[in-house]
Design a protein around this motif. Structure first.
Motif, PDB file in Angstrom:
ATOM      1  N   UNK A  99       0.845  -1.206   0.000  1.00 32.37           N
ATOM      2  CA  UNK A  99       0.000   0.000   0.000  1.00 32.37           C
ATOM      3  C   UNK A  99       0.881   1.258   0.000  1.00 32.37           C
ATOM      4  N   UNK A 100       0.384   2.296  -0.636  1.00 32.47           N
ATOM      5  CA  UNK A 100       1.178   3.534  -0.732  1.00 32.47           C
ATOM      6  C   UNK A 100       1.671   4.039   0.639  1.00 32.47           C
ATOM      7  N   UNK A 101       0.830   4.038   1.685  1.00 24.28           N
ATOM      8  CA  UNK A 101       1.336   4.565   2.964  1.00 24.28           C
ATOM      9  C   UNK A 101       2.524   3.758   3.507  1.00 24.28           C
ATOM     10  N   UNK A 102       2.435   2.432   3.433  1.00 30.89           N
ATOM     11  CA  UNK A 102       3.553   1.635   3.966  1.00 30.89           C
ATOM     12  C   UNK A 102       4.778   1.754   3.069  1.00 30.89           C
ATOM     13  N   UNK A 103       4.574   1.718   1.757  1.00 31.35           N
ATOM     14  CA  UNK A 103       5.711   1.900   0.838  1.00 31.35           C
ATOM     15  C   UNK A 103       6.406   3.239   1.117  1.00 31.35           C
ATOM     16  N   UNK A 104       5.585   4.270   1.369  1.00 27.55           N
ATOM     17  CA  UNK A 104       6.152   5.599   1.622  1.00 27.55           C
ATOM     18  C   UNK A 104       7.050   5.566   2.855  1.00 27.55           C
ATOM     19  N   UNK A 105       6.600   4.857   3.890  1.00 26.78           N
ATOM     20  CA  UNK A 105       7.457   4.756   5.076  1.00 26.78           C
ATOM     21  C   UNK A 105       8.734   3.981   4.760  1.00 26.78           C
ATOM     22  N   UNK A 106       8.568   2.822   4.120  1.00 23.19           N
ATOM     23  CA  UNK A 106       9.728   1.943   3.909  1.00 23.19           C
ATOM     24  C   UNK A 106      10.765   2.572   2.967  1.00 23.19           C
ATOM     25  N   UNK A 107      10.320   3.516   2.146  1.00 22.01           N
ATOM     26  CA  UNK A 107      11.272   4.194   1.257  1.00 22.01           C
ATOM     27  C   UNK A 107      11.806   5.497   1.873  1.00 22.01           C
ATOM     28  N   UNK A 108      11.300   5.878   3.044  1.00 18.32           N
ATOM     29  CA  UNK A 108      11.674   7.179   3.624  1.00 18.32           C
ATOM     30  C   UNK A 108      12.983   7.087   4.398  1.00 18.32           C
ATOM     31  N   UNK A 155       6.460 -10.096  -0.615  1.00 20.61           N
ATOM     32  CA  UNK A 155       7.811 -10.021  -1.189  1.00 20.61           C
ATOM     33  C   UNK A 155       8.266  -8.562  -1.286  1.00 20.61           C
ATOM     34  N   UNK A 156       7.327  -7.668  -1.610  1.00 23.53           N
ATOM     35  CA  UNK A 156       7.655  -6.243  -1.738  1.00 23.53           C
ATOM     36  C   UNK A 156       8.050  -5.627  -0.410  1.00 23.53           C
ATOM     37  N   UNK A 157       7.288  -5.926   0.637  1.00 25.70           N
ATOM     38  CA  UNK A 157       7.616  -5.389   1.970  1.00 25.70           C
ATOM     39  C   UNK A 157       8.980  -5.921   2.410  1.00 25.70           C
ATOM     40  N   UNK A 158       9.181  -7.214   2.194  1.00 24.21           N
ATOM     41  CA  UNK A 158      10.458  -7.819   2.591  1.00 24.21           C
ATOM     42  C   UNK A 158      11.627  -7.119   1.894  1.00 24.21           C
ATOM     43  N   UNK A 159      11.481  -6.929   0.576  1.00 24.35           N
ATOM     44  CA  UNK A 159      12.572  -6.322  -0.191  1.00 24.35           C
ATOM     45  C   UNK A 159      12.849  -4.883   0.276  1.00 24.35           C
ATOM     46  N   UNK A 160      11.778  -4.116   0.484  1.00 21.48           N
ATOM     47  CA  UNK A 160      11.959  -2.717   0.902  1.00 21.48           C
ATOM     48  C   UNK A 160      12.598  -2.636   2.293  1.00 21.48           C
ATOM     49  N   UNK A 161      12.158  -3.509   3.193  1.00 20.13           N
ATOM     50  CA  UNK A 161      12.701  -3.467   4.564  1.00 20.13           C
ATOM     51  C   UNK A 161      14.142  -3.959   4.575  1.00 20.13           C
TER      52      UNK A 161
END
Ligand SMILES: Cc1cc2nc3c(=O)[nH]c(=O)nc-3n(C[C@H](O)[C@H](O)[C@H](O)COP(=O)(O)O)c2cc1C
Length: 238
Positions: free
Chosen positions: A120-129, A156-162
């Motif tokens: 989701x955009x909100x979580x992606x925004x955090x993980x990329x911040x 998989x996306x959350x894992x990769x970003x984190x």
């Protein structure tokens, strides 16, 4: 020598160890990600861990208004309207609680609803911040995905970003809702648009949507497994 009235300093090994610190970080619109993390948090607290909750607030001017109220006012345009930004993996404005910046955590549990088959955009925004690295660098994290059906790319996306922010993946779990593609979609959109659970929508009999009690139990078992892995097994009967 100790001055009169002062206690000798306690040697390090006699000081009680500080309890593990766990951060429950999530975005949740209808509260489903929060429910599975709350169930997990209860397990950690019961073990004596120090648990901090950190909901992400979605403040992006283009989209925040529709997610600031529930049910959605115009479900199809508001729901479908996220598709382009999600497909392009856009980020936007968010706010996080101070605890994200001030605390130092041993385990981070990330609650993540799927939006259009991805993070989701909100979580992606955090993980990329820039805020994500100090929280995650060198720290272990577990991922809790909630969605109607599409969990794989999100997890998989959350894992990769984190991991890109230095996090060390421990484990992940996903929770999906019953029913085939069309009935589960109608059940979800009926709920998003009305805030109620209905028997039928557009003439189709609806399966239940959202997290069930049985899934909350699954979340508790998962939390116990993650805790054992990260902090060691508890002695029997404790
Ligand atoms: C904008 C939007 C897009 C969604 N896209 C998907 C999707 O592609 N696949 C899916 O399985 N669920 C999808 N869902 C369903 C959510 O994952 C589901 O409603 C989840 O329970 C939301 O969790 P939350 O209440 O914690 O925000 C979508 C929901 C919204 C609001």
């Amino acid at each position: 020598m100790n001055r009169p009235g002062t206690q000798p300093a306690q040697p390090d090994q006699e000081r009680p160890a500080a309890p593990p610190r766990v951060l429950m970080l999530y975005y949740s619109y209808t509260g489903q990600a929060k429910r599975v993390l709350d169930a997990a948090a209860a397990v950690f607290r019961e073990r004596g861990y120090d648990v901090t909750e950190a909901p992400i607030e979605f403040t992006e001017p283009r989209y925040a208004e529709r997610f600031s109220r529930f049910p959605m006012r115009k479900v199809w345009p508001e729901f479908l309207g996220m598709l382009p930004a999600q497909t392009l993996q856009r980020t936007g404005d968010i706010k996080t609680p101070d605890a994200v910046r001030t605390g130092d955590y041993d385990l981070i549990c990330i609650g993540s609803p799927t939006w259009w088959d991805t993070v989701s955009m909100p979580l992606r925004s955090f993980l990329k911040s820039h805020e994500a690295r100090p929280v995650l660098d060198g720290k272990r994290f577990a991922v809790f995905v909630v969605c109607r059906r599409k969990w794989r790319k999100n997890l998989a996306g959350v894992r990769k970003l984190a991991e890109a922010k230095g996090g060390r993946y421990v484990d992940g779990i996903h929770f999906t809702y019953p029913g085939g593609q069309l009935p589960s979609m109608l059940s979800l959109t009926s709920y998003l648009g009305s805030g109620e659970y209905k028997e039928r929508y557009l003439g189709v009999k609806l399966p239940p949507t959202n997290i069930s009690d049985h899934q909350l139990e699954e979340s508790r078992r998962f939390a116990a497994r993650v805790a054992d892995k990260v902090f060691g097994k508890r002695p029997q009967g404790k």
